[in-house]
Design a protein around this motif. Structure first.
Motif, PDB file in Angstrom:
ATOM      1  N   GLY A 191      36.808 -16.669  47.618  1.00  0.00           N
ATOM      2  CA  GLY A 191      37.342 -15.936  46.474  1.00  0.00           C
ATOM      3  C   GLY A 191      37.918 -14.600  46.892  1.00  0.00           C
ATOM      4  N   PHE A 192      37.047 -13.617  47.072  1.00  0.00           N
ATOM      5  CA  PHE A 192      37.449 -12.292  47.518  1.00  0.00           C
ATOM      6  C   PHE A 192      36.669 -11.921  48.778  1.00  0.00           C
ATOM      7  CE2 PHE A 192      38.191 -12.048  42.874  1.00  0.00           C
ATOM      8  CZ  PHE A 192      39.548 -11.760  42.899  1.00  0.00           C
ATOM      9  N   THR A 193      37.270 -11.082  49.591  1.00  0.00           N
ATOM     10  CA  THR A 193      36.583 -10.593  50.785  1.00  0.00           C
ATOM     11  C   THR A 193      35.566  -9.531  50.383  1.00  0.00           C
ATOM     12  OG1 THR A 193      38.173  -8.803  51.166  1.00  0.00           O
ATOM     13  CG2 THR A 193      38.679 -10.969  52.119  1.00  0.00           C
ATOM     14  N   PRO A 194      34.601  -9.212  51.242  1.00  0.00           N
ATOM     15  CA  PRO A 194      33.635  -8.155  50.918  1.00  0.00           C
ATOM     16  C   PRO A 194      34.305  -6.820  50.605  1.00  0.00           C
ATOM     17  CG  PRO A 194      32.870  -9.416  52.804  1.00  0.00           C
ATOM     18  CD  PRO A 194      34.251  -9.889  52.511  1.00  0.00           C
ATOM     19  N   LEU A 195      35.342  -6.449  51.356  1.00  0.00           N
ATOM     20  CA  LEU A 195      36.011  -5.171  51.121  1.00  0.00           C
ATOM     21  C   LEU A 195      36.728  -5.160  49.779  1.00  0.00           C
ATOM     22  CD1 LEU A 195      37.450  -4.312  54.658  1.00  0.00           C
ATOM     23  CD2 LEU A 195      35.415  -3.387  53.541  1.00  0.00           C
ATOM     24  N   GLN A 196      37.261  -6.287  49.360  1.00  0.00           N
ATOM     25  CA  GLN A 196      37.896  -6.361  48.046  1.00  0.00           C
ATOM     26  C   GLN A 196      36.860  -6.193  46.934  1.00  0.00           C
ATOM     27  OE1 GLN A 196      39.849 -10.172  48.469  1.00  0.00           O
ATOM     28  NE2 GLN A 196      41.832  -9.230  48.941  1.00  0.00           N
ATOM     29  N   ARG A 197      35.693  -6.787  47.114  1.00  0.00           N
ATOM     30  CA  ARG A 197      34.637  -6.646  46.105  1.00  0.00           C
ATOM     31  C   ARG A 197      34.179  -5.196  45.999  1.00  0.00           C
ATOM     32  NH1 ARG A 197      30.616 -11.843  46.604  1.00  0.00           N
ATOM     33  NH2 ARG A 197      29.904 -10.999  44.625  1.00  0.00           N
ATOM     34  N   ILE A 198      34.031  -4.543  47.135  1.00  0.00           N
ATOM     35  CA  ILE A 198      33.653  -3.127  47.112  1.00  0.00           C
ATOM     36  C   ILE A 198      34.730  -2.315  46.406  1.00  0.00           C
ATOM     37  CG2 ILE A 198      33.175  -1.105  48.533  1.00  0.00           C
ATOM     38  CD1 ILE A 198      32.055  -2.993  50.676  1.00  0.00           C
ATOM     39  N   GLY A 199      35.996  -2.623  46.690  1.00  0.00           N
ATOM     40  CA  GLY A 199      37.097  -1.912  46.043  1.00  0.00           C
ATOM     41  C   GLY A 199      37.057  -2.053  44.532  1.00  0.00           C
ATOM     42  N   PHE A 200      36.763  -3.266  44.035  1.00  0.00           N
ATOM     43  CA  PHE A 200      36.634  -3.464  42.596  1.00  0.00           C
ATOM     44  C   PHE A 200      35.512  -2.587  42.025  1.00  0.00           C
ATOM     45  CE2 PHE A 200      38.300  -8.021  43.297  1.00  0.00           C
ATOM     46  CZ  PHE A 200      39.605  -7.588  43.142  1.00  0.00           C
ATOM     47  N   GLY A 201      34.394  -2.543  42.744  1.00  0.00           N
ATOM     48  CA  GLY A 201      33.268  -1.734  42.277  1.00  0.00           C
ATOM     49  C   GLY A 201      33.604  -0.256  42.218  1.00  0.00           C
ATOM     50  N   LEU A 202      34.295   0.249  43.238  1.00  0.00           N
ATOM     51  CA  LEU A 202      34.677   1.662  43.250  1.00  0.00           C
ATOM     52  C   LEU A 202      35.676   1.961  42.132  1.00  0.00           C
ATOM     53  CD1 LEU A 202      35.052   2.369  47.085  1.00  0.00           C
ATOM     54  CD2 LEU A 202      33.106   2.879  45.597  1.00  0.00           C
ATOM     55  N   GLY A 203      36.568   1.012  41.855  1.00  0.00           N
ATOM     56  CA  GLY A 203      37.501   1.196  40.750  1.00  0.00           C
ATOM     57  C   GLY A 203      36.789   1.263  39.410  1.00  0.00           C
ATOM     58  N   LEU A 204      35.773   0.436  39.233  1.00  0.00           N
ATOM     59  CA  LEU A 204      35.000   0.458  37.985  1.00  0.00           C
ATOM     60  C   LEU A 204      34.221   1.766  37.834  1.00  0.00           C
ATOM     61  CD1 LEU A 204      33.667  -3.225  37.880  1.00  0.00           C
ATOM     62  CD2 LEU A 204      35.336  -2.175  36.342  1.00  0.00           C
ATOM     63  N   SER A 205      33.837   2.387  38.952  1.00  0.00           N
ATOM     64  CA  SER A 205      33.123   3.668  38.868  1.00  0.00           C
ATOM     65  C   SER A 205      34.022   4.762  38.292  1.00  0.00           C
ATOM     66  CB  SER A 205      32.599   4.078  40.250  1.00  0.00           C
ATOM     67  OG  SER A 205      33.657   4.466  41.116  1.00  0.00           O
ATOM     68  N   VAL A 206      35.318   4.710  38.611  1.00  0.00           N
ATOM     69  CA  VAL A 206      36.262   5.674  38.032  1.00  0.00           C
ATOM     70  C   VAL A 206      36.335   5.478  36.520  1.00  0.00           C
ATOM     71  CG1 VAL A 206      38.646   6.493  38.028  1.00  0.00           C
ATOM     72  CG2 VAL A 206      37.603   5.718  40.163  1.00  0.00           C
ATOM     73  N   LEU A 207      36.478   4.218  36.089  1.00  0.00           N
ATOM     74  CA  LEU A 207      36.546   3.920  34.661  1.00  0.00           C
ATOM     75  C   LEU A 207      35.248   4.290  33.951  1.00  0.00           C
ATOM     76  CD1 LEU A 207      38.325   0.425  34.762  1.00  0.00           C
ATOM     77  CD2 LEU A 207      39.343   2.680  34.342  1.00  0.00           C
ATOM     78  N   ALA A 208      34.124   4.090  34.628  1.00  0.00           N
ATOM     79  CA  ALA A 208      32.826   4.399  34.018  1.00  0.00           C
ATOM     80  C   ALA A 208      32.695   5.882  33.721  1.00  0.00           C
ATOM     81  CB  ALA A 208      31.690   3.941  34.938  1.00  0.00           C
ATOM     82  N   MET A 209      33.087   6.738  34.676  1.00  0.00           N
ATOM     83  CA  MET A 209      32.977   8.182  34.459  1.00  0.00           C
ATOM     84  C   MET A 209      33.974   8.670  33.408  1.00  0.00           C
ATOM     85  SD  MET A 209      30.443   9.450  36.109  1.00  0.00           S
ATOM     86  CE  MET A 209      29.672   7.973  35.377  1.00  0.00           C
ATOM     87  N   ALA A 210      35.154   8.051  33.362  1.00  0.00           N
ATOM     88  CA  ALA A 210      36.105   8.394  32.299  1.00  0.00           C
ATOM     89  C   ALA A 210      35.546   7.999  30.936  1.00  0.00           C
ATOM     90  CB  ALA A 210      37.441   7.705  32.551  1.00  0.00           C
TER      91      ALA A 210
END
Length: 499
Positions: free
Chosen positions: A317-336
């Protein structure tokens, strides 16, 4: 082992805990930290060792192991913030801690019953000692010139490795005792011309490679502090390659820290009633956070992965680095989202003078906080599993525990960064007055500004992460200079998982 109950709510009527009582409490806390550190740094590595990476079926099962391993950890967290909180609030903390202790004993017994069935991989020595030995050996030979051909550097004897592998096969052992020989890689390299020849290499590579220069080829045995194999050097390079990814994932856990601190403080000031009689304990609000994890993991495994396989062609499906990237992107949305929710809470609080008082309840439903809990929870599902998979997959042989330790250190450092940020904001804006961001009375503070600051920092961190992820080359995709050593990988079955 605790002081008697207070006679009333007045401060002067309570008996302080004795030194012995406080000592027992702190001993228990430190033992918990010590035990958790030993457990968390080893359990995921031991779990991944149970799968034979040379078997295609077991290799696919190991990919699912990381997801469901995290799922059951989150299930335990859900029980902690619901069942245990209820027991401690209604029956007492002795029952809560007692049930935890009993559960650990049961878990230990179950774990020990499977000892004879576990697969154990042979130890390859301390990774910290290996790193130190490579650096020391390279420093001692810093003035020597590297050979133009990397194959001239000292490395594992191919014939000796083959003989040892054959001996292990005769004994019926599925794992070779010989360390897997690694090829000399081209990453970290650039062209640098000299008068006599052309030498590929960066400053870091050139320095570390010197540890494998054999100044006395006639000597059979040399101390590892004087001469290292090229494989040892390559393993150290592998750890160094992971450091940028390691550093850029710390910020996510700084965001995570807010879910158990300021977000809970927000919930304490809001309307937490469901119906007329039931009130959600502020500490149990993280049930939405854990719940989002329990929802995200099976949805990702059952729905997102099959779609991603068709779109990306990646069997996982996705590589480990892609999954981490999704998580970091969600952290930006979470703080907003947290900043917007806090702006709404403050607007309601300041419209009612009575709500500005310390301890007053703001007439706003606590469910306004659900989006930030959900986004951080979903982000953790991607980041945690992605980090765990990445560090264990990319680690050198024998360094799985260290790789897990690197992963877990991002959690602890994330909380330290959170503490440093809070201290810095307090120092600049103060803890009271009109300009205070993190006032003791949240209704008079500007917590939304702190959340916006975190959102901005997370966005900048995400940019750095994307650069680091783009630069990183997975272990199985790195071009090799020494092609002869690749054939030797077939002699040993104990290798770190490759994508």
């Amino acid at each position: 082992m605790h002081p008697p109950p207070c006679a009333d709510t007045a401060y002067g009527s309570c008996v302080m805990a004795s030194g012995l009582q406080m000592g027992v409490l702190y001993l228990a806390l430190y033992l918990t930290a010590l035990g958790t550190g030993g457990l968390k740094s080893s359990v995921s590595g031991l779990g991944s060792d149970q799968f034979d990476e040379t078997n295609r079926g077991e290799k696919a099962q190991m990919m699912k192991f990381f997801s469901w391993f995290f799922f059951f950890i989150s299930l335990g967290s859900l029980l902690a913030v619901t069942v245990l909180v209820y027991i401690q609030d209604n029956l007492g903390r002795r029952w809560g801690y007692g049930l935890c202790a009993l559960s650990i004993v049961v878990g230990l017994v179950v774990f020990l019953t499977g000892t004879r069935r576990y697969r154990f991989k042979k130890l390859a020595g301390s990774p910290l000692t290996q790193i130190a030995a490579v650096v020391v050996a390279a420093w001692k030979k810093r003035g020597l010139e590297l050979p133009s051909d990397p194959s001239l550097l000292h490395d594992i004897d191919t014939n000796a490795a083959a003989a040892a592998a054959a001996a292990d096969a005769e004994k019926g052992s599925r794992k070779s005792k010989v360390k897997q020989r690694l090829p000399h890689t081209k990453q970290f390299r650039c062209e640098a011309s000299t008068e006599t020849n052309h030498v590929d290499g960066s400053i870091l590579t050139l320095f570390l490679d010197r540890a494998a220069i054999n100044v006395n080829p006639g000597e059979e045995k040399r101390s590892k502090w004087e001469l290292c194999t090229l494989t040892d050097v390559e393993e150290v390079k592998t750890v160094i390659r992971m450091l940028p990814i390691w550093a850029t994932t710390i910020m996510f856990w700084t965001v995570y820290a807010q879910m158990t601190t300021f977000s809970v403080s927000q919930a304490t000031t809001m309307n937490r009633h469901i119906g007329r009689s039931f009130e959600i304990p502020s500490g149990s609000l993280t049930v939405f956070f854990v719940g989002s994890i329990l929802i995200t993991v099976p949805i990702y495994d059952r729905f997102i992965v099959p779609v991603a396989k068709r779109l990306t062609g990646n069997p996982h499906g996705f590589t480990p680095l892609q999954r981490i990237g999704f998580g970091l992107g969600l952290s930006v949305l979470a703080m907003a989202s947290a900043a917007l929710a806090e702006m709404k809470r403050l607007r309601v609080a300041r419209s009612d003078p009575a709500a500005l008082e310390m301890g007053a309840t703001v007439p706003l439903s606590v469910f306004w906080l659900i989006p930030q809990f959900f986004l951080v929870g979903a982000g953790e599902a991607f980041t945690y599993i992605g980090q765990l998979d990445f560090f264990l997959r990319e680690c050198p042989k024998g360094m799985k525990t260290m790789s897990t330790g690197l992963f877990l250190s991002t959690l602890s450092l994330g909380f330290f960064v959170s503490t440093a940020l809070v201290a810095a904001v307090d120092s600049i804006t103060g803890q009271s007055g009109h300009g205070a961001w993190l006032a003791e009375n949240l209704n008079r503070g500007k917590l939304n500004n702190f959340y916006w600051l975190l959102a901005a920092l997370c966005l900048v961190n995400l940019m750095f992460y994307l650069v680091a992820a783009k630069w990183y080359v997975y272990k199985d995709q790195r071009p090799a200079v020494d092609d002869d050593s690749v054939a030797l990988e077939e002699l040993t079955e104990e290798a770190c998982y490759q994508a």
